[in-house]
Design a protein around this motif. Structure first.
Motif: not given
Length: 395
Positions: A15-18, A188-195, A307-308, A383-384
């Motif tokens: 997920p980080r690389v992607e 390592n954060t999560i994309r908005k699409s996760f939630f 990340n969890k 990611s900015k």
């Protein structure tokens, strides 16, 4: 520009690389990803705009990767592949993911002299000390975390920019190597699409609807602290008869955890779900009452976020985490959970019961975490720094 990412693993999943690649593509760059394959029939492909270039590897190379800085067989073999990758693509900047393959990448780059971004996902030399195969013969004698530490130092000095995952990691590096403007924070954060974009699995909701679920997601290695949570269950089930510790993930050390559960006679109160597809994580989180990250303290866990914790918070769940420095400071700053002393079963029980008995506290902590992740700390926000790095690296 054309960015060449170097990954010493198969892709997906990472997920980080992607996430990094997608953000850079959205900013107008092209991303070519060097990665490995173990099936010769697998071909190159485009994934979410990432131009994935797969190079055939095998078990011999994989086993030698742990010896990368003892004997250079792995680095020599990977270097030849990376040279082929760089020759076939018109790369402007080399982006190396972690230090295992960094020696090979720097070696390959001698002929190309590209600017290099070193992306440290983990404090790998410290993590290696905790690997089971480094505790016993022959790994204990042929794999040297000290040599990896020395190599890490050399790579940091050589790189034009170094990305790390937490402010604490940057601080530790600044003490060792006080370079100005070299370090860039990309957590390592999560994309908005996760939630925002997910499907609920009703079978999971149904399975746990009558339980007070304590949830753990992710790698289950002993250093992640699950023995503390398991040891607390005999006492907790007295106060919470419908308690269920749900563990979603796996590791080779799971036999130790399962033996502990059996020895305590707690099989009815602990579910080992094994590794599950990430698309089911949301359903497990929704089914839970409290989410945990009982990490042991060490030089890796003290400087990195798991990340969890962001996945948990994004769904408004209260957290119970150990006092590993980075997560403790974040949870206390956001006021999104309670903190227990690492490895302290009594303290874990006490804090968990405090949450159990106070539904308003659980709701408040959960809401604080949810607001933080959704408004300030999603991948789209954090990611900015990465995008800015690539706006300036060639100037």
């Amino acid at each position: 520009m054309n960015i060449g990412m170097i990954l010493d693993a198969t892709f997906p999943p990472d997920p980080r690389v992607e996430n990094e690649a997608i953000s850079l593509i959205a900013a107008g760059h092209e991303v070519f990803l060097f990665c490995l394959k173990y099936d010769e029939n697998q071909s190159d492909e485009m994934i979410n705009g990432i131009q994935v270039k797969r190079f055939l590897s095998n078990k011999f190379e994989y086993k030698n990767s742990a010896l990368a800085y003892t004997i250079p067989v792995y680095s020599f073999l990977m270097k030849k592949k990376i040279v082929r990758f760089l020759t076939s693509t018109n790369i402007d900047v080399l982006h190396i993911h972690d230090i295992k393959i960094a020696g090979a990448a720097f070696w390959a780059n001698k002929s190309f002299q590209l600017p290099v971004v070193l992306d440290l996902h983990d404090n790998l030399p410290e993590v290696m000390k905790l690997y089971p195969h480094l505790q016993k013969f022959p790994g204990k004698y042929i794999i040297s975390p000290k040599k990896w530490k020395q190599k890490e130092s050399a790579f940091i000095k050589k790189a034009d920019k170094v990305i790390t995952v937490s402010p604490h990691f940057i601080q530790s590096l600044q003490v060792r190597f006080p370079f100005e403007n070299k370090y860039v924070l990309v957590p390592n954060t999560i994309r908005k699409s996760f939630f925002e974009d997910y499907t609920v699995d009703n079978s999971i909701i149904e399975k746990y609807k009558n339980y007070f679920v304590i949830l753990y997601l992710g790698d289950t290695h002993i250093r992640r602290g699950l023995q503390t949570a398991i040891a607390s269950i005999p006492q907790l089930k007295v106060a919470i008869p419908n308690i269920k510790l749900v563990i979603v993930g796996k590791n080779t050390t799971d036999t130790i955890l399962k033996s502990q559960v059996a020895d305590l006679g707690m099989e009815d109160f602990v579910d080992f779900e094994g590794w599950q597809n990430v698309s089911l994580f949301q359903s497990y989180i929704i089914s839970s009452a409290i989410c945990i990250s009982p990490l042991h303290r060490n030089l890796q866990h003290d400087v990195a976020y798991a990340n969890k914790i962001f996945q948990y918070m994004s769904f408004g769940k209260p957290l119970l985490v150990s006092d590993a420095t980075a997560q403790k400071e974040l949870i206390e700053k956001v006021h999104s959970g309670l903190v227990h002393q690492e490895k302290n079963v009594d303290d874990f029980q006490h804090k968990l019961l405090e949450l159990y008995h106070d539904e308003n506290l659980r709701a408040t902590l959960g809401k604080n975490g949810q607001d933080f992740v959704r408004n300030e700390f999603s991948w789209e926000q954090t990611s900015k720094n990465l995008v800015h790095l690539y706006e300036t690296i060639l100037h």
